[in-house]
Design an enzyme around this catalytic site. Structure first.
Site, PDB file in Angstrom:
ATOM      1  CD  GLU A 106      -7.597  -5.664  -8.031  1.00 61.82           C
ATOM      2  OE1 GLU A 106      -7.679  -5.800  -9.247  1.00 61.82           O
ATOM      3  OE2 GLU A 106      -6.570  -5.869  -7.386  1.00 61.82           O
ATOM      4  CB  CYS A 119      -8.358  -9.762   1.591  1.00 64.44           C
ATOM      5  SG  CYS A 119      -7.036  -8.586   1.334  1.00 64.44           S
ATOM      6  CB  CYS A 126      -0.622   2.419  -0.999  1.00 60.76           C
ATOM      7  SG  CYS A 126       0.072   2.419   0.672  1.00 60.76           S
ATOM      8  CB  CYS A 130       6.345  -0.988   0.331  1.00 56.97           C
ATOM      9  SG  CYS A 130       5.717  -0.325   1.879  1.00 56.97           S
ATOM     10  CB  CYS A 133       3.904  -3.272  -2.249  1.00 50.44           C
ATOM     11  SG  CYS A 133       2.107  -3.142  -2.236  1.00 50.44           S
ATOM     12  CB  CYS A 350      -0.054  -9.921   0.050  1.00 50.50           C
ATOM     13  SG  CYS A 350       0.068 -11.479   0.796  1.00 50.50           S
TER      14      CYS A 350
HETATM   15  N1  SAH Z   1      -0.658  -1.353   3.680  1.00 50.65           N
HETATM   16  C1  SAH Z   1      -0.818  -2.329   4.660  1.00 50.65           C
HETATM   17  C2  SAH Z   1      -1.857  -3.367   4.276  1.00 50.65           C
HETATM   18  C3  SAH Z   1      -1.869  -3.806   2.845  1.00 50.65           C
HETATM   19  S1  SAH Z   1      -0.471  -4.711   2.287  1.00 50.65           S
HETATM   20  C4  SAH Z   1       0.500  -2.980   5.017  1.00 50.65           C
HETATM   21  O1  SAH Z   1       1.466  -2.780   4.303  1.00 50.65           O
HETATM   22  O2  SAH Z   1       0.550  -3.678   6.028  1.00 50.65           O
HETATM   23  C5  SAH Z   1      -0.786  -6.295   3.020  1.00 50.65           C
HETATM   24  C6  SAH Z   1       0.432  -7.167   3.188  1.00 50.65           C
HETATM   25  O3  SAH Z   1       0.916  -7.585   1.912  1.00 50.65           O
HETATM   26  C7  SAH Z   1       1.598  -6.491   3.873  1.00 50.65           C
HETATM   27  O4  SAH Z   1       2.112  -7.308   4.918  1.00 50.65           O
HETATM   28  C8  SAH Z   1       2.639  -6.356   2.773  1.00 50.65           C
HETATM   29  O5  SAH Z   1       3.940  -6.356   3.298  1.00 50.65           O
HETATM   30  C9  SAH Z   1       2.324  -7.557   1.935  1.00 50.65           C
HETATM   31  N2  SAH Z   1       2.800  -7.489   0.554  1.00 50.65           N
HETATM   32  C10 SAH Z   1       2.820  -6.427  -0.254  1.00 50.65           C
HETATM   33  N3  SAH Z   1       3.295  -6.784  -1.470  1.00 50.65           N
HETATM   34  C11 SAH Z   1       3.585  -8.103  -1.406  1.00 50.65           C
HETATM   35  C12 SAH Z   1       4.070  -9.053  -2.335  1.00 50.65           C
HETATM   36  N4  SAH Z   1       4.340  -8.720  -3.587  1.00 50.65           N
HETATM   37  N5  SAH Z   1       4.219 -10.316  -1.925  1.00 50.65           N
HETATM   38  C13 SAH Z   1       3.896 -10.695  -0.667  1.00 50.65           C
HETATM   39  N6  SAH Z   1       3.397  -9.856   0.237  1.00 50.65           N
HETATM   40  C14 SAH Z   1       3.252  -8.561  -0.117  1.00 50.65           C
HETATM   41 FE1  SF4 Z   2       1.118   0.389   0.838  1.00 51.48          FE
HETATM   42 FE2  SF4 Z   2       1.873  -1.875  -0.293  1.00 51.48          FE
HETATM   43 FE3  SF4 Z   2       3.442  -0.736   1.527  1.00 51.48          FE
HETATM   44 FE4  SF4 Z   2       1.106  -1.870   2.270  1.00 51.48          FE
HETATM   45  S1  SF4 Z   2       2.883  -2.903   1.422  1.00 51.48           S
HETATM   46  S2  SF4 Z   2       1.916   0.129   2.900  1.00 51.48           S
HETATM   47  S3  SF4 Z   2      -0.154  -1.414   0.466  1.00 51.48           S
HETATM   48  S4  SF4 Z   2       2.880   0.143  -0.447  1.00 51.48           S
END
Ligand code: SAH
Ligand code: SF4
Length: 369
Positions: A106, A119, A126, A130, A133, A350
């Site tokens: 996406e 974006c 991934c 995390c 996420c 995000c």
């Molecule tokens: N993997 C990379 C880039 C993609 S995630 C990273 O983690 O930086 C992009 C951003 O979205 C990151 O800062 C992550 O912490 C944030 N993010 C992920 N899940 C989220 C959520 N449910 N609500 C708000 N931000 C989120």
């Molecule tokens: Fe991967 Fe989501 Fe963690 Fe970014 S925030 S590194 S997309 S698991």
């Protein structure tokens, strides 16, 4: 400790036919030479693909009709297909792209006054795991190719009729950990920034990482590179290791040192993204530790209220707490913005980017004007 991100991610299966989409100039020159054409025509192909964003051979009117016919018979021009789009009330549109192996990723198109921010995804899924996420919960399926990364840009700009010359910002904040796919990311970066193609200035491209220190060090060694954002998200090792497993390998001190060594250009700052999880990362003590971390190198802070998604077990912070944290950081002399996620009503914020639009991620990040 061997973690999922220590291993290279799986790659896309090879395509049955040659595909010109995503090729660099050297590749295009070879392609033409193989067809018995003068290699200098490669520059015409390059401009057609990346400057004019042509997607069908008949559009390449700079080439003879005979050559266009031969190309369409032997060479594909296949970008990822835009299979689903949903526009949110705030004007941002979330797109789902179909890849050659039927996987989907996406991207989000966010128009602002006089410019646009896209974006982008860097991987299918991934490996970083995390816990807050949605993409992290999918695990890693594979890397995107350079063509699939650039293709998201071409497809979104064409879909929205974006005029040549209007500023474009790119943020790698969609699905995937970009520094876990650094080779393809940098190949895409070369195509995106080439002055004869899309000509996006490197300072308008931001790569966000969860803190893969090996990748941060490799990125810093490139003479031309995108800007860096770090998803900090917690201020003690205990909390960070709990929500971001990568912290068990490179902890906060290792990260701060790597960022302190990162070779910044004059005026350049590292963006610190900080997701606010109610009762977990949104304490005022967190704010003070965040301020101390941010002072160790030139930085700006982007507070991101958590975007809820099904089954995450986390909640967004109270508005009053977001305001209090913001004030605390500003009073500490730091540059702070709060990301009001765009596209929330289409699950385009995000961390909500997952397999399809129904569940669907992403944000309105702070980037250069
Ligand atoms: N993997 C990379 C880039 C993609 S995630 C990273 O983690 O930086 C992009 C951003 O979205 C990151 O800062 C992550 O912490 C944030 N993010 C992920 N899940 C989220 C959520 N449910 N609500 C708000 N931000 C989120
Ligand atoms: Fe991967 Fe989501 Fe963690 Fe970014 S925030 S590194 S997309 S698991």
């Amino acid at each position: 400790m061997i973690s999922a991100w220590d291993r290279p991610a799986p790659e896309a299966s090879p395509l049955a036919r040659t595909n010109a989409a995503g090729m660099d100039l050297a590749g295009l020159r070879h392609l033409l030479a193989d067809l018995g054409e003068p290699p200098w025509r490669g520059a015409q192909l390059f401009e057609g693909l990346y400057r004019h964003r042509w997607t069908r051979w008949e559009q390449f009117t700079s080439l003879s009709k005979e050559l266009r016919t031969r190309l369409s018979g032997t060479v594909d021009l296949a970008w990822p297909g835009l299979v689903q789009s949903r526009t949110s009330e705030d004007g941002s549109t979330k797109h789902a792209f179909q890849l050659a192996d039927d996987r989907q990723v996406e991207g989000v198109f966010m128009p602002y006054e006089g410019r646009v921010t896209l974006c982008l995804s860097s991987q299918v899924g991934c490996a970083m795991g995390c816990t807050f996420c949605a993409t992290g919960q999918m695990g890693i399926l594979r890397n995107l190719t350079a063509a699939e990364i650039v293709g998201q840009v071409v497809a979104m700009l064409n879909h929205h009729g974006h005029p040549e010359g209007r500023p474009i910002n790119l943020v790698f904040m969609g699905m995937g950990e970009p520094l876990h796919n650094l080779d393809h990311l940098m190949a895409a970066f070369a195509l995106l920034t080439d002055p004869k193609g899309l000509a996006i200035p490197p300072r308008r491209i931001t790569v966000s990482t969860s803190g893969l220190v090996s990748g941060i060090e490799r990125l810093g060694a490139f003479p031309k590179r995108p800007r860096l954002a770090l998803s900090l998200n917690a201020t003690t090792d205990e909390h960070r290791s709990r929500i971001m497993p990568v912290n068990r390998v490179w902890n906060l001190e290792a990260l701060a040192q790597a960022l302190g060594r990162f070779p910044l250009q004059s005026g350049e700052r590292i963006t610190l993204e900080y997701v606010l999880l109610k009762g977990v990362t949104d304490g005022l003590e967190d704010g003070r530790r965040l301020a101390a971390f941010a002072r160790r190198f030139p930085s700006k802070i982007n507070l991101i209220p958590f975007n809820p998604h099904e089954g995450s077990g986390f909640e967004p912070p109270d508005e009053a707490r977001v305001g209090a944290l913001c004030r605390l950081l500003v009073e500490a002399g730091l540059t702070v913005s709060v990301r009001r996620s765009r596209g929330q009503d289409v699950a385009g914020a995000c961390g909500q980017l997952v397999r399809n639009l129904r569940l669907g991620p992403h944000p309105g990040p702070e980037v250069e004007d």
